[in-house]
Design a protein around this motif. Structure first.
Motif, mmCIF file in Angstrom:
data_model
loop_
_atom_site.group_PDB
_atom_site.id
_atom_site.type_symbol
_atom_site.label_atom_id
_atom_site.label_comp_id
_atom_site.label_asym_id
_atom_site.label_seq_id
_atom_site.Cartn_x
_atom_site.Cartn_y
_atom_site.Cartn_z
ATOM 1 N N TYR A 87 0.839 -1.195 0.000
ATOM 2 C CA TYR A 87 0.000 0.000 0.000
ATOM 3 C C TYR A 87 0.876 1.247 0.000
ATOM 4 O O TYR A 87 1.876 1.307 0.738
ATOM 5 C CB TYR A 87 -0.876 0.036 1.243
ATOM 6 C CG TYR A 87 -1.796 -1.138 1.417
ATOM 7 C CD1 TYR A 87 -1.384 -2.276 2.112
ATOM 8 C CD2 TYR A 87 -3.090 -1.114 0.905
ATOM 9 C CE1 TYR A 87 -2.232 -3.351 2.275
ATOM 10 C CE2 TYR A 87 -3.945 -2.191 1.065
ATOM 11 C CZ TYR A 87 -3.506 -3.302 1.748
ATOM 12 O OH TYR A 87 -4.353 -4.369 1.912
ATOM 13 N N CYS A 88 0.482 2.228 -0.792
ATOM 14 C CA CYS A 88 1.118 3.541 -0.641
ATOM 15 C C CYS A 88 0.145 4.453 0.082
ATOM 16 O O CYS A 88 -1.073 4.386 -0.119
ATOM 17 C CB CYS A 88 1.560 4.127 -1.988
ATOM 18 S SG CYS A 88 0.249 4.592 -3.112
ATOM 19 N N VAL A 89 0.705 5.283 0.952
ATOM 20 C CA VAL A 89 -0.090 6.116 1.836
ATOM 21 C C VAL A 89 0.589 7.461 1.986
ATOM 22 O O VAL A 89 1.755 7.622 1.623
ATOM 23 C CB VAL A 89 -0.253 5.442 3.217
ATOM 24 C CG1 VAL A 89 -1.186 4.243 3.121
ATOM 25 C CG2 VAL A 89 1.101 4.994 3.776
ATOM 26 N N ILE A 90 -0.156 8.406 2.545
ATOM 27 C CA ILE A 90 0.379 9.748 2.700
ATOM 28 C C ILE A 90 0.266 10.209 4.143
ATOM 29 O O ILE A 90 -0.718 9.909 4.821
ATOM 30 C CB ILE A 90 -0.349 10.731 1.750
ATOM 31 C CG1 ILE A 90 0.350 12.087 1.728
ATOM 32 C CG2 ILE A 90 -1.827 10.878 2.115
ATOM 33 C CD1 ILE A 90 -0.108 12.991 0.589
ATOM 34 N N ARG A 91 1.293 10.907 4.573
ATOM 35 C CA ARG A 91 1.267 11.536 5.885
ATOM 36 C C ARG A 91 1.240 13.041 5.657
ATOM 37 O O ARG A 91 2.221 13.629 5.188
ATOM 38 C CB ARG A 91 2.502 11.151 6.700
ATOM 39 C CG ARG A 91 2.469 11.700 8.109
ATOM 40 C CD ARG A 91 3.718 11.368 8.882
ATOM 41 N NE ARG A 91 3.589 11.774 10.280
ATOM 42 C CZ ARG A 91 4.602 11.873 11.128
ATOM 43 N NH1 ARG A 91 5.823 11.578 10.718
ATOM 44 N NH2 ARG A 91 4.399 12.240 12.359
ATOM 45 N N ARG A 92 0.090 13.626 5.971
ATOM 46 C CA ARG A 92 -0.071 15.065 5.788
ATOM 47 C C ARG A 92 0.496 15.794 6.992
ATOM 48 O O ARG A 92 0.327 15.365 8.132
ATOM 49 C CB ARG A 92 -1.556 15.417 5.662
ATOM 50 C CG ARG A 92 -2.238 14.894 4.417
ATOM 51 C CD ARG A 92 -1.812 15.643 3.198
ATOM 52 N NE ARG A 92 -2.798 15.559 2.120
ATOM 53 C CZ ARG A 92 -2.564 15.988 0.892
ATOM 54 N NH1 ARG A 92 -1.388 16.518 0.589
ATOM 55 N NH2 ARG A 92 -3.510 15.882 -0.032
ATOM 56 N N SER A 93 1.143 16.911 6.715
ATOM 57 C CA SER A 93 1.609 17.753 7.814
ATOM 58 C C SER A 93 1.813 19.171 7.314
ATOM 59 O O SER A 93 2.386 19.376 6.253
ATOM 60 C CB SER A 93 2.923 17.213 8.390
ATOM 61 O OG SER A 93 3.378 18.060 9.432
ATOM 62 N N TYR A 95 -0.473 7.687 8.902
ATOM 63 C CA TYR A 95 -0.708 7.813 7.466
ATOM 64 C C TYR A 95 -2.178 7.620 7.133
ATOM 65 O O TYR A 95 -2.928 6.980 7.881
ATOM 66 C CB TYR A 95 0.115 6.772 6.697
ATOM 67 C CG TYR A 95 1.608 6.949 6.836
ATOM 68 C CD1 TYR A 95 2.290 6.405 7.913
ATOM 69 C CD2 TYR A 95 2.335 7.655 5.890
ATOM 70 C CE1 TYR A 95 3.662 6.567 8.058
ATOM 71 C CE2 TYR A 95 3.710 7.820 6.007
ATOM 72 C CZ TYR A 95 4.361 7.272 7.092
ATOM 73 O OH TYR A 95 5.717 7.442 7.213
ATOM 74 N N GLY A 96 -2.570 8.142 5.974
ATOM 75 C CA GLY A 96 -3.950 7.996 5.540
ATOM 76 C C GLY A 96 -4.034 7.713 4.060
ATOM 77 O O GLY A 96 -3.033 7.550 3.365
ATOM 78 N N GLU A 97 -5.265 7.684 3.567
ATOM 79 C CA GLU A 97 -5.585 7.429 2.156
ATOM 80 C C GLU A 97 -5.144 6.034 1.729
ATOM 81 O O GLU A 97 -4.562 5.851 0.648
ATOM 82 C CB GLU A 97 -4.944 8.489 1.250
ATOM 83 C CG GLU A 97 -5.301 9.911 1.639
ATOM 84 C CD GLU A 97 -6.788 10.175 1.627
ATOM 85 O OE1 GLU A 97 -7.518 9.494 0.865
ATOM 86 O OE2 GLU A 97 -7.251 11.054 2.382
ATOM 87 N N TRP A 98 -5.471 5.064 2.571
ATOM 88 C CA TRP A 98 -5.167 3.678 2.222
ATOM 89 C C TRP A 98 -6.065 3.250 1.070
ATOM 90 O O TRP A 98 -7.267 3.315 1.154
ATOM 91 C CB TRP A 98 -5.401 2.770 3.419
ATOM 92 C CG TRP A 98 -4.497 3.047 4.572
ATOM 93 C CD1 TRP A 98 -4.655 4.008 5.526
ATOM 94 C CD2 TRP A 98 -3.286 2.378 4.881
ATOM 95 N NE1 TRP A 98 -3.609 3.971 6.411
ATOM 96 C CE2 TRP A 98 -2.754 2.977 6.046
ATOM 97 C CE3 TRP A 98 -2.580 1.320 4.301
ATOM 98 C CZ2 TRP A 98 -1.560 2.555 6.632
ATOM 99 C CZ3 TRP A 98 -1.393 0.890 4.880
ATOM 100 C CH2 TRP A 98 -0.901 1.509 6.037
#
Length: 126
Positions: free
Chosen positions: A94-100, A113-116
């Motif tokens: 899975y690729c995911v993103i960590r927003r900050s 992380y989100g957007e799984w």
């Protein structure tokens, strides 16, 4: 943002694959893109992450020296080059993103992380 992982497949031990993670929305400079994997009956495992701004990277010990994470900013895409694959690398990736909004240190926690999405299956035969 929506992330689409692709590039998985069946490969023999010792082979290589390159996974892609295409983002449909904006990725901001302080965001991180991460790769996790999950094998049947096992928990999700951190694989690698990259800071979008400066390409700093972090790897799990199990893949260090074999995997390489990278990103292409104009294409809004991240990659995971996997070399020297082993049967134990078999999993859904899975690729995911960590927003900050600000620069942050790496995290190997899946909860950061989100957007799984659906992930992409990687199968390594012995």
């Amino acid at each position: 943002v929506q992330l689409q992982a692709s590039g998985g497949g069946l490969v023999q031990a010792g082979g290589s694959l390159r996974l892609s993670c295409a983002a449909s929305g904006d990725i901001f400079s302080n965001d991180h893109i991460g790769w996790f994997r999950q094998a049947p009956g096992q928990e999700r495992e951190f694989v690698a992450a990259i800071k979008w701004r400066n390409r700093d990277t972090r790897y799990a010990d199990s893949v260090k020296g074999r995997y390489a994470i990278s990103r292409d900013v104009p294409k809004n895409t991240a990659y995971l080059q996997m070399n020297g694959l082993k049967p134990e690398d078999t999993a859904v990736y899975y690729c995911v993103i960590r927003r900050s909004p600000v620069a942050t240190p790496f995290s190997s926690s899946e909860y950061a992380y989100g957007e799984w999405g659906q992930g992409t299956q990687v199968t390594v035969s012995s």
